[in-house]
Structures are given as C-alpha cells and as structure tokens.
Write a protein that holds these residues in place. Structure first.
Motif, PDB file in Angstrom:
ATOM      1  N   THR A   7      56.276  65.021  73.305  1.00 29.64           N
ATOM      2  CA  THR A   7      55.546  64.949  74.583  1.00 29.64           C
ATOM      3  C   THR A   7      56.440  64.459  75.721  1.00 29.64           C
ATOM      4  N   ILE A   8      57.303  63.493  75.435  1.00 28.08           N
ATOM      5  CA  ILE A   8      58.196  62.963  76.485  1.00 28.08           C
ATOM      6  C   ILE A   8      59.174  64.035  76.945  1.00 28.08           C
ATOM      7  N   ILE A   9      59.747  64.789  75.978  1.00 22.39           N
ATOM      8  CA  ILE A   9      60.667  65.880  76.336  1.00 22.39           C
ATOM      9  C   ILE A   9      59.953  66.915  77.204  1.00 22.39           C
ATOM     10  N   ALA A  10      58.738  67.296  76.798  1.00 24.38           N
ATOM     11  CA  ALA A  10      57.956  68.300  77.550  1.00 24.38           C
ATOM     12  C   ALA A  10      57.651  67.805  78.966  1.00 24.38           C
ATOM     13  N   ILE A  11      57.228  66.548  79.072  1.00 24.50           N
ATOM     14  CA  ILE A  11      56.871  65.980  80.385  1.00 24.50           C
ATOM     15  C   ILE A  11      58.102  65.858  81.281  1.00 24.50           C
ATOM     16  N   GLN A  12      59.237  65.419  80.702  1.00 31.55           N
ATOM     17  CA  GLN A  12      60.467  65.272  81.488  1.00 31.55           C
ATOM     18  C   GLN A  12      60.980  66.612  81.985  1.00 31.55           C
ATOM     19  N   ILE A  13      60.837  67.655  81.164  1.00 29.44           N
ATOM     20  CA  ILE A  13      61.216  69.009  81.607  1.00 29.44           C
ATOM     21  C   ILE A  13      60.336  69.421  82.792  1.00 29.44           C
ATOM     22  N   GLY A  14      59.044  69.091  82.695  1.00 31.10           N
ATOM     23  CA  GLY A  14      58.115  69.375  83.797  1.00 31.10           C
ATOM     24  C   GLY A  14      58.522  68.661  85.075  1.00 31.10           C
ATOM     25  N   PHE A  15      58.936  67.395  84.961  1.00 26.60           N
ATOM     26  CA  PHE A  15      59.351  66.627  86.135  1.00 26.60           C
ATOM     27  C   PHE A  15      60.686  67.118  86.696  1.00 26.60           C
ATOM     28  N   MET A  16      61.554  67.673  85.822  1.00 23.21           N
ATOM     29  CA  MET A  16      62.860  68.162  86.271  1.00 23.21           C
ATOM     30  C   MET A  16      62.712  69.351  87.213  1.00 23.21           C
ATOM     31  N   PHE A  17      61.767  70.229  86.918  1.00 22.64           N
ATOM     32  CA  PHE A  17      61.578  71.424  87.755  1.00 22.64           C
ATOM     33  C   PHE A  17      60.782  71.084  89.009  1.00 22.64           C
ATOM     34  N   PHE A  18      59.592  70.561  88.823  1.00 24.89           N
ATOM     35  CA  PHE A  18      58.755  70.122  89.937  1.00 24.89           C
ATOM     36  C   PHE A  18      57.996  68.884  89.483  1.00 24.89           C
ATOM     37  N   ILE A  19      57.509  68.095  90.416  1.00 24.91           N
ATOM     38  CA  ILE A  19      56.766  66.883  90.059  1.00 24.91           C
ATOM     39  C   ILE A  19      55.396  67.245  89.496  1.00 24.91           C
ATOM     40  N   LEU A  20      54.718  68.208  90.107  1.00 22.78           N
ATOM     41  CA  LEU A  20      53.349  68.557  89.693  1.00 22.78           C
ATOM     42  C   LEU A  20      53.234  69.021  88.238  1.00 22.78           C
ATOM     43  N   PRO A  21      54.137  69.901  87.737  1.00 19.11           N
ATOM     44  CA  PRO A  21      54.043  70.268  86.314  1.00 19.11           C
ATOM     45  C   PRO A  21      54.199  69.071  85.378  1.00 19.11           C
ATOM     46  N   GLY A  22      55.041  68.117  85.771  1.00 22.75           N
ATOM     47  CA  GLY A  22      55.222  66.906  84.972  1.00 22.75           C
ATOM     48  C   GLY A  22      53.954  66.076  84.917  1.00 22.75           C
ATOM     49  N   ILE A  23      53.294  65.925  86.059  1.00 24.15           N
ATOM     50  CA  ILE A  23      52.027  65.177  86.117  1.00 24.15           C
ATOM     51  C   ILE A  23      50.946  65.909  85.333  1.00 24.15           C
ATOM     52  N   PHE A  24      50.896  67.236  85.498  1.00 23.93           N
ATOM     53  CA  PHE A  24      49.890  68.050  84.806  1.00 23.93           C
ATOM     54  C   PHE A  24      50.058  67.948  83.287  1.00 23.93           C
ATOM     55  N   LEU A  25      51.302  67.999  82.809  1.00 22.48           N
ATOM     56  CA  LEU A  25      51.571  67.869  81.373  1.00 22.48           C
ATOM     57  C   LEU A  25      51.236  66.459  80.883  1.00 22.48           C
ATOM     58  N   SER A  26      51.494  65.450  81.720  1.00 22.50           N
ATOM     59  CA  SER A  26      51.140  64.072  81.366  1.00 22.50           C
ATOM     60  C   SER A  26      49.644  63.938  81.114  1.00 22.50           C
ATOM     61  N   ILE A  27      48.857  64.634  81.943  1.00 20.53           N
ATOM     62  CA  ILE A  27      47.392  64.606  81.804  1.00 20.53           C
ATOM     63  C   ILE A  27      46.955  65.341  80.543  1.00 20.53           C
ATOM     64  N   LEU A  28      47.498  66.547  80.347  1.00 19.77           N
ATOM     65  CA  LEU A  28      47.081  67.385  79.218  1.00 19.77           C
ATOM     66  C   LEU A  28      47.475  66.800  77.861  1.00 19.77           C
ATOM     67  N   LEU A  29      48.588  66.057  77.827  1.00 17.88           N
ATOM     68  CA  LEU A  29      49.080  65.511  76.559  1.00 17.88           C
ATOM     69  C   LEU A  29      48.642  64.068  76.309  1.00 17.88           C
ATOM     70  N   SER A  30      47.909  63.497  77.249  1.00 15.85           N
ATOM     71  CA  SER A  30      47.593  62.062  77.179  1.00 15.85           C
ATOM     72  C   SER A  30      46.733  61.671  75.977  1.00 15.85           C
ATOM     73  N   LEU A  31      45.884  62.570  75.525  1.00 13.94           N
ATOM     74  CA  LEU A  31      44.988  62.258  74.398  1.00 13.94           C
ATOM     75  C   LEU A  31      45.634  62.497  73.033  1.00 13.94           C
ATOM     76  N   SER A  32      46.788  63.145  72.995  1.00 11.01           N
ATOM     77  CA  SER A  32      47.387  63.543  71.718  1.00 11.01           C
ATOM     78  C   SER A  32      47.667  62.374  70.750  1.00 11.01           C
ATOM     79  N   PRO A  33      48.141  61.195  71.219  1.00 10.32           N
ATOM     80  CA  PRO A  33      48.336  60.088  70.261  1.00 10.32           C
ATOM     81  C   PRO A  33      47.032  59.591  69.654  1.00 10.32           C
ATOM     82  N   ILE A  34      45.968  59.566  70.462  1.00 15.50           N
ATOM     83  CA  ILE A  34      44.662  59.105  69.980  1.00 15.50           C
ATOM     84  C   ILE A  34      44.093  60.100  68.971  1.00 15.50           C
ATOM     85  N   ILE A  35      44.187  61.393  69.315  1.00 16.40           N
ATOM     86  CA  ILE A  35      43.693  62.437  68.407  1.00 16.40           C
ATOM     87  C   ILE A  35      44.483  62.416  67.106  1.00 16.40           C
ATOM     88  N   LEU A  36      45.798  62.164  67.200  1.00 16.28           N
ATOM     89  CA  LEU A  36      46.656  62.095  66.013  1.00 16.28           C
ATOM     90  C   LEU A  36      46.156  61.063  65.010  1.00 16.28           C
TER      91      LEU A  36
END
Length: 250
Positions: free
Chosen positions: A135-164
């Motif tokens: 998730t960190i790699i995916a989010i950082q890639i999002g932030f590298m290109f544009f800020i908004l994709p990084g924030i959007f991925l942060s939101i979409l992936l936020s529940l994954s540790p809890i669901i895990l």
C-alpha cells in the motif's frame, strides 16, 4: 441502517476517552521502536546533513539534487531511503497491529486471554508488514505523479489492514474489499483521511520549524503525537467497518 460521521466520531471519542492510557502507551512504545532502529542502524552522517540542512534549496527538484551527487553519495542516499522506509514500515506495522489487536480483544469482551491476543498479534504482523509495503509503494507512486491520486489511493486502501485482520491474512481480498467499501463511502472515509493528512502536515510544519527545541526531542514529540492521532484514525475506521458489516447483515 445509515452510518453517519457524527455517530462514528462519538463512538471513537468514547472509546478513546475510555482507553486513552493504553493508546498512549502503544504510541510511545512504537516511537521507542523507531528510536531503537535509528540507534542500531545509523546511515552516513554526510547524507543526513545534506537532507537535514536542506541542500534542496540550490536545486530545482530532488532529481536535480541526485544528478549533482557523486556515485558514493547516490549509493548512500539509496541506503538512507531504504533505511527510512523500513523504519516507517516497522513502526506503522507494529502500531497498526497493536491497535487492531487491542480493539478486537475488547470487542470480544475479553473472552480471549491476553497471551492468545499476543500470539494473534505475532501471527498477524508478517502479513500486515507485506500489506503495508504494497500500500505504501502504491500510495507513494500516486504522490509522485500527482498529489490527488496519492490521496485517492490513501482513501481507497485505508480499510485494508482492518479487513486483513478478519480475512485470515488474505492480502488480495483485503485490498479488493477495501477499494470496494471505501469507494462506496468516500465521504465518510475521505473526510477522516483528509483530516489525518492535514493534522500530520500542521504538526510536522510547526515542529520542524521550531529551532528552540532539540532535534531529538522534536522527533520524540512528533512521533508520539502522530502515533496517537493515527491510532485514533484506525479506531474510527475500525468502528466504521464493524458498522458496515452489521448494516449489510441487517
């Protein structure tokens, strides 16, 4: 049953006010793990001085700064970056795992013994570490290109540790379900993530520009506070996921 932000905030507030001592203890413990890693694995001081003295000022970008480095400095910067990422991953994994295990322990009405909860945490941490890495790699890639994709991925992936923690360490299902649930509830999840990002930015900016206090003390205070706020965010998201499961069953 519709889930509201007010309801989640009230539930989170009551839980935090009741268990604040344990939350602070886990946050301090996670901070001291970071400090211990810093002590045991110390990167090249020259590279640290380049970053901490903000030698970026004479460069137009991070890529420009790297281009002006010699081969030795590039290798040391790479080692420093890997070291900082590992430190962040270990700290986040321990904090996330401990808070989630603690909530589940209380949610079960303390039916499980404390020893069995510790055993569960030890089994949970390796899978959580891998998930955090992805998730960190995916989010950082999002932030590298544009800020908004990084924030959007942060939101979409936020529940994954809890669901895990409910999916018996199934990484793919956790990520997929996190995308699905978070996307359907962008207003509830997005608000909490954006609030967390703002708090992190404000605290980091204020403390990083404070020259009256020693760097080590700033590192300690900043990390403890960030860990506490991150723990509160996890409690909020955990409560949301539990309510969403309950509403689906009804």
């Amino acid at each position: 049953m519709s889930i509201t932000i007010r309801e989640l905030c009230n539930d989170t507030y009551h839980f935090v006010s009741k268990e604040i001592k344990t939350i602070v203890f886990i946050s301090i413990l996670a901070t001291f793990i970071s400090i211990l890693i810093n002590i045991l694995i110390k990167p090249d001081l020259h590279i640290i001085s380049i970053i901490e003295n903000k030698n970026f000022e004479n460069s137009h970008s991070i890529f420009d700064l790297i281009h002006n480095m010699n081969l030795y400095e590039k290798k040391e910067l790479l080692k420093y970056s890997i070291f900082k990422m590992l430190e962040f991953l270990i700290n986040k994994t321990f904090l996330l795992g401990s808070i989630i295990t603690f909530i589940k322990y209380l949610s079960n009405g303390k039916k499980e013994s404390f020893v069995s909860s510790i055993y569960y945490l030890i089994k949970f941490l390796p899978s959580l570490f891998i998930l955090n890495f992805i998730t960190i790699i995916a989010i950082q890639i999002g932030f590298m290109f544009f800020i908004l994709p990084g924030i959007f991925l942060s939101i979409l992936l936020s529940l994954s540790p809890i669901i895990l923690s409910f999916k018996n360490n199934n990484l793919i299902d956790s990520i997929r379900l996190s995308f699905s649930v978070s996307y359907k509830n962008l207003n509830i999840i997005g608000t909490s993530i954006l609030f967390w990002i703002c708090i992190k930015f404000i605290f980091t900016t204020i403390l990083s520009n404070n020259y009256l206090i020693g760097k080590n003390f700033i590192f300690l205070i900043l990390n403890i506070n960030m860990n506490i706020f991150f723990s509160i965010l996890i409690i909020y998201l955990f409560r949301f996921y539990m309510l969403s499961i309950r509403s689906e069953k009804n």
